[in-house]
Motif scaffolding. Structure first.
Motif, mmCIF file in Angstrom:
data_model
loop_
_atom_site.group_PDB
_atom_site.id
_atom_site.type_symbol
_atom_site.label_atom_id
_atom_site.label_comp_id
_atom_site.label_asym_id
_atom_site.label_seq_id
_atom_site.Cartn_x
_atom_site.Cartn_y
_atom_site.Cartn_z
ATOM 1 N N LYS A 77 -76.702 -9.841 80.162
ATOM 2 C CA LYS A 77 -76.627 -9.326 81.521
ATOM 3 C C LYS A 77 -75.568 -10.100 82.308
ATOM 4 C CE LYS A 77 -79.583 -8.856 85.622
ATOM 5 N NZ LYS A 77 -80.961 -9.087 86.134
ATOM 6 N N GLY A 78 -74.780 -9.391 83.098
ATOM 7 C CA GLY A 78 -73.737 -10.086 83.850
ATOM 8 C C GLY A 78 -72.972 -9.168 84.783
ATOM 9 N N LYS A 79 -71.800 -9.654 85.206
ATOM 10 C CA LYS A 79 -70.954 -8.917 86.142
ATOM 11 C C LYS A 79 -69.537 -8.832 85.597
ATOM 12 C CE LYS A 79 -69.624 -8.804 91.029
ATOM 13 N NZ LYS A 79 -69.747 -9.479 92.352
ATOM 14 N N VAL A 80 -68.977 -7.638 85.602
ATOM 15 C CA VAL A 80 -67.633 -7.414 85.063
ATOM 16 C C VAL A 80 -66.606 -8.044 86.000
ATOM 17 C CG1 VAL A 80 -65.930 -5.697 84.382
ATOM 18 C CG2 VAL A 80 -68.373 -5.270 83.956
ATOM 19 N N THR A 81 -65.774 -8.936 85.426
ATOM 20 C CA THR A 81 -64.719 -9.583 86.232
ATOM 21 C C THR A 81 -63.350 -8.955 85.971
ATOM 22 O OG1 THR A 81 -64.424 -11.268 84.503
ATOM 23 C CG2 THR A 81 -65.952 -11.770 86.313
ATOM 24 N N PHE A 82 -63.234 -8.256 84.831
ATOM 25 C CA PHE A 82 -61.963 -7.582 84.523
ATOM 26 C C PHE A 82 -62.241 -6.447 83.544
ATOM 27 C CE2 PHE A 82 -58.087 -6.775 82.155
ATOM 28 C CZ PHE A 82 -57.106 -6.747 83.146
ATOM 29 N N ALA A 83 -61.572 -5.319 83.754
ATOM 30 C CA ALA A 83 -61.676 -4.174 82.852
ATOM 31 C C ALA A 83 -60.344 -3.424 82.915
ATOM 32 C CB ALA A 83 -62.840 -3.270 83.240
ATOM 33 N N GLY A 84 -59.546 -3.550 81.857
ATOM 34 C CA GLY A 84 -58.239 -2.896 81.840
ATOM 35 C C GLY A 84 -57.370 -3.479 80.743
ATOM 36 N N LYS A 129 -54.624 -6.022 79.186
ATOM 37 C CA LYS A 129 -54.204 -7.403 79.458
ATOM 38 C C LYS A 129 -53.513 -7.995 78.221
ATOM 39 C CE LYS A 129 -56.032 -11.701 81.467
ATOM 40 N NZ LYS A 129 -55.344 -11.564 82.784
ATOM 41 N N GLY A 130 -52.196 -7.847 78.154
ATOM 42 C CA GLY A 130 -51.370 -8.476 77.129
ATOM 43 C C GLY A 130 -51.859 -8.297 75.713
ATOM 44 N N ASP A 131 -51.963 -9.417 74.956
ATOM 45 C CA ASP A 131 -52.367 -9.365 73.546
ATOM 46 C C ASP A 131 -53.791 -8.823 73.358
ATOM 47 O OD1 ASP A 131 -49.916 -10.362 72.881
ATOM 48 O OD2 ASP A 131 -50.604 -12.421 72.525
ATOM 49 N N TYR A 132 -54.607 -8.912 74.408
ATOM 50 C CA TYR A 132 -55.975 -8.383 74.306
ATOM 51 C C TYR A 132 -55.990 -6.862 74.209
ATOM 52 C CZ TYR A 132 -58.289 -12.836 75.512
ATOM 53 O OH TYR A 132 -58.765 -14.128 75.508
ATOM 54 N N GLY A 133 -54.928 -6.219 74.716
ATOM 55 C CA GLY A 133 -54.967 -4.768 74.832
ATOM 56 C C GLY A 133 -55.966 -4.404 75.935
ATOM 57 N N TYR A 134 -56.695 -3.319 75.743
ATOM 58 C CA TYR A 134 -57.754 -2.990 76.697
ATOM 59 C C TYR A 134 -58.934 -3.930 76.447
ATOM 60 C CZ TYR A 134 -55.399 1.215 78.339
ATOM 61 O OH TYR A 134 -54.489 2.073 78.911
ATOM 62 N N VAL A 135 -59.324 -4.623 77.518
ATOM 63 C CA VAL A 135 -60.350 -5.651 77.373
ATOM 64 C C VAL A 135 -61.317 -5.597 78.549
ATOM 65 C CG1 VAL A 135 -58.922 -7.376 78.530
ATOM 66 C CG2 VAL A 135 -60.766 -8.127 77.026
ATOM 67 N N VAL A 136 -62.545 -5.974 78.280
ATOM 68 C CA VAL A 136 -63.567 -6.109 79.321
ATOM 69 C C VAL A 136 -64.031 -7.556 79.314
ATOM 70 C CG1 VAL A 136 -65.892 -5.475 80.066
ATOM 71 C CG2 VAL A 136 -64.347 -3.712 79.201
ATOM 72 N N MET A 137 -64.019 -8.205 80.485
ATOM 73 C CA MET A 137 -64.475 -9.576 80.625
ATOM 74 C C MET A 137 -65.706 -9.594 81.527
ATOM 75 S SD MET A 137 -60.810 -11.520 81.141
ATOM 76 C CE MET A 137 -59.477 -11.359 79.941
ATOM 77 N N VAL A 138 -66.736 -10.302 81.082
ATOM 78 C CA VAL A 138 -68.014 -10.298 81.805
ATOM 79 C C VAL A 138 -68.486 -11.732 82.047
ATOM 80 C CG1 VAL A 138 -70.404 -9.484 81.820
ATOM 81 C CG2 VAL A 138 -68.627 -8.128 80.670
ATOM 82 N N LYS A 139 -68.868 -12.042 83.292
ATOM 83 C CA LYS A 139 -69.435 -13.337 83.650
ATOM 84 C C LYS A 139 -70.955 -13.255 83.575
ATOM 85 C CE LYS A 139 -66.267 -16.423 85.062
ATOM 86 N NZ LYS A 139 -66.232 -17.841 84.641
#
Length: 284
Positions: A203-210, A212-222
């Motif tokens: 469970k968390g909160k999305v800090t980035f979704a789109g 981003k460079g070498d990651y390609g499309y990435v979702v980051m969650v805190k």
């Protein structure tokens, strides 16, 4: 009628002495009826006295019986009261243990969402101690412990975001593009097909979704407790920045965007700003 008299002569059995008495003639004529009436009066009097005595005695017994009955009724009411209190205690115990069952159900549901095995009580036993108070206090203790465990599980990235085979573990590896030299791989690669669902592991909160460079499309969650997870090389994201998500929720679809040699998920776990081996969190 009473003025008319009749002389009555009384003679002793030996005939030596006599007595003379005048009585009303009506008594002489009706002496049998008069004697019968007297006898009846005596009988009625005797029965009346006996009935009165019996009635008084019955009243005394009735009073004694009433007292005994009242005592028994009071004892019955007390037993019913004790039984009601005992029932309330049993109901409280049931509610307490039902709370534990409910907490375990919620935890196991989250474990399944992460692809983990459910929590089961194995190799346990021992005598059961008597005492409802002990049970109530024990259930309160376990309920508190389970709530604490549930809160920790909510923010801890447990399980796998995708069930695919690990194609590249955490750590140093040969460069997959040049096949020369070594590079640090700060995550785990999980093989899959384009479009496979990728799920959040906590469970968390999305800090980035789109993108981003070498990651390609990435979702980051805190997450809580200083954790962060990243899901990279997606073909598309399914969540937005600032969105609150639950464990097991789909955050994107597997792909091969960014620095990738083929369809797979690059998964990272960060604890207190330091990248750690995600495979340590694959099982509980």
């Amino acid at each position: 009628m009473l003025k008319k008299k009749t002389a009555v002569l009384f003679v002793e059995t030996d005939g030596t002495s006599t007595k003379r008495m005048q009585v009303p003639t009506v008594v002489v004529d009706h002496w049998k009826k008069i004697l019968g009436g007297l006898a009846a009066l005596i009988v009625v009097t005797v029965f009346s006295v006996a009935y009165t005595v019996r009635k008084q005695t019955s009243a005394q017994y009735t009073e004694v019986y009433d007292k005994q009955i009242n005592v028994l009724l009071e004892q019955k009411r007390q037993l019913e009261k004790d039984g009601f209190n005992s029932q309330l205690t049993n109901e409280e115990m049931k509610k307490s243990f039902n709370s534990i069952d409910s907490a375990l159900t919620q935890i196991n549901k989250k474990m399944r969402r992460r692809g983990l095995k459910e929590i089961k009580m194995k190799n346990m036993g021992g005598p059961v101690e008597d005492g409802e108070d002990d049970y109530v206090e024990l259930s309160k203790f376990y309920k508190k412990q389970l709530k604490s465990l549930e809160a920790k599980l909510d923010g801890m990235p447990l399980g796998v975001p995708h069930p695919g085979r690990v194609t590249s573990p955490f750590g140093y590896r040969r460069n997959p593009f040049t096949n020369r030299g070594r590079e640090m791989h700060a995550g785990v690669d999980l093989k899959g097909r384009v479009g496979d669902p990728v799920k959040a592991t906590a469970k968390g909160k999305v800090t980035f979704a789109g993108y981003k460079g070498d990651y390609g499309y990435v979702v980051m969650v805190k997450h809580n407790n200083g954790y962060e997870t990243r899901y990279a090389h997606l073909t598309r994201t399914r969540v937005k920045r600032g969105e609150a998500i639950e464990a097991g929720e789909i955050v994107g679809l597997l792909g091969s965007t960014g620095r990738s040699t083929g369809p797979h998920l690059h998964y990272e776990v960060i604890q207190n700003d330091k990248k750690v081996n995600p495979s340590k969190y694959f099982s509980f």
